[in-house]
Design a protein around this motif. Structure first.
Motif, PDB file in Angstrom:
ATOM      1  N   UNK A   1       0.812  -1.219   0.000  1.00  8.63           N
ATOM      2  CA  UNK A   1       0.000   0.000   0.000  1.00  8.63           C
ATOM      3  C   UNK A   1       0.851   1.277   0.000  1.00  8.63           C
ATOM      4  N   UNK A   2       2.169   1.122   0.153  1.00  5.29           N
ATOM      5  CA  UNK A   2       3.053   2.279   0.128  1.00  5.29           C
ATOM      6  C   UNK A   2       3.115   3.038   1.431  1.00  5.29           C
ATOM      7  N   UNK A   3       2.883   2.366   2.535  1.00  2.00           N
ATOM      8  CA  UNK A   3       2.944   3.011   3.845  1.00  2.00           C
ATOM      9  C   UNK A   3       4.408   3.206   4.239  1.00  2.00           C
TER      10      UNK A   3
ATOM     11  N   UNK B   1      14.229   0.097  -0.826  1.00  2.00           N
ATOM     12  CA  UNK B   1      14.907   1.384  -0.741  1.00  2.00           C
ATOM     13  C   UNK B   1      15.464   1.865  -2.080  1.00  2.00           C
ATOM     14  N   UNK B   2      15.070   1.214  -3.171  1.00  2.00           N
ATOM     15  CA  UNK B   2      15.474   1.698  -4.496  1.00  2.00           C
ATOM     16  C   UNK B   2      14.797   3.035  -4.771  1.00  2.00           C
ATOM     17  N   UNK B   3      15.379   3.821  -5.655  1.00  2.00           N
ATOM     18  CA  UNK B   3      14.850   5.146  -5.975  1.00  2.00           C
ATOM     19  C   UNK B   3      13.391   5.054  -6.450  1.00  2.00           C
ATOM     20  N   UNK B   4      13.109   4.078  -7.290  1.00  2.35           N
ATOM     21  CA  UNK B   4      11.752   3.886  -7.816  1.00  2.35           C
ATOM     22  C   UNK B   4      10.758   3.591  -6.679  1.00  2.35           C
ATOM     23  N   UNK B   5      11.205   2.797  -5.722  1.00  4.11           N
ATOM     24  CA  UNK B   5      10.361   2.474  -4.566  1.00  4.11           C
ATOM     25  C   UNK B   5      10.146   3.706  -3.703  1.00  4.11           C
ATOM     26  N   UNK B   6      11.207   4.464  -3.485  1.00  5.57           N
ATOM     27  CA  UNK B   6      11.089   5.675  -2.663  1.00  5.57           C
ATOM     28  C   UNK B   6      10.094   6.657  -3.271  1.00  5.57           C
TER      29      UNK B   6
ATOM     30  N   UNK C   1       7.517   5.868  -5.024  1.00  8.74           N
ATOM     31  CA  UNK C   1       6.187   5.289  -4.766  1.00  8.74           C
ATOM     32  C   UNK C   1       5.719   5.604  -3.344  1.00  8.74           C
ATOM     33  N   UNK C   2       6.607   5.393  -2.357  1.00  7.25           N
ATOM     34  CA  UNK C   2       6.239   5.694  -0.967  1.00  7.25           C
ATOM     35  C   UNK C   2       5.927   7.181  -0.794  1.00  7.25           C
ATOM     36  N   UNK C   3       6.713   8.010  -1.448  1.00  9.17           N
ATOM     37  CA  UNK C   3       6.485   9.453  -1.351  1.00  9.17           C
ATOM     38  C   UNK C   3       5.136   9.833  -1.955  1.00  9.17           C
ATOM     39  N   UNK C   4       4.811   9.263  -3.104  1.00 10.58           N
ATOM     40  CA  UNK C   4       3.538   9.564  -3.753  1.00 10.58           C
ATOM     41  C   UNK C   4       2.360   9.049  -2.925  1.00 10.58           C
TER      42      UNK C   4
END
Length: 186
Positions: A119-121, A170-175, A177-180
């Motif tokens: 869920x990107x929490x 912790x990849x840039x792409x994942x970060x 996603x979490x930020x969005x």
């Protein structure tokens, strides 16, 4: 009773008397629903690996319970020759309770982390990182104290899995996603 006819029913799809009205923004306009982003590939893979971690933790419980003689021998060696059978049996029972308790908690944590990271929490990524660190420390303790080889192999696999998952989270792409996903709603 009034002479006025009852108001017509609301049109289909509108907020009727038992439905909630659309959320309103401060300026009085209905806020558009927030689009649910799909997790990027690294997060999606990490989530799948977390479910694999839950399965591996369940396997660890079963292997521990099936390794009765090896564990009893290990307990006997640790307690020494002066240990009574009652002490050995008590230590073995304690080991079983701890194994089942810790194993069930591990399975639940793996599943919860998978769901909330999907869920990107942001907090879930941080908790997963802390749990990964605890997993590494647990492996180091097992190497120092010792354990039966099959359980050590499972623990090494769990730590390897945790490291791969954390790299993916912790990849840039994942970060991004979490930020969005944690951005304030409009």
């Amino acid at each position: 009773m009034s002479d006025q006819p009852a108001p017509p029913p609301p049109p289909p799809g509108s907020a009727g008397p038992y439905q909630s009205a659309p959320q309103m923004s401060p300026d009085g306009y209905a806020a558009p629903p927030r689009a649910q982003l799909s997790p990027p590939k690294p997060v999606d893979l990490a989530v799948k690996l977390m479910y694999a971690g839950a399965a591996l933790s369940a396997v660890n419980i079963v292997v521990s319970l099936l390794s009765k003689s090896a564990i009893k021998d290990d307990i006997t060696d640790r307690l020494g020759d002066s240990a009574t059978q009652k002490e050995i049996d008590s230590a073995f029972a304690s080991f079983n309770v701890q194994t089942i308790f810790a194993g069930v908690i591990a399975v639940v944590l793996w599943v919860l982390m998978a769901r909330f990271n999907q869920l990107g929490k942001t907090w879930a990524r941080i908790v997963a990182t802390v749990l990964g660190g605890i997993s590494v420390l647990s492996l180091l303790a097992a190497l120092v104290v010792g354990t039966i080889p099959v359980l050590l192999v499972i623990q090494v696999l769990v730590v390897a899995l945790a490291v791969v998952i954390l790299v993916l989270l912790w990849k840039r792409e994942s970060s991004a996603y979490y930020k969005a996903q944690s951005a304030p709603r409009a």
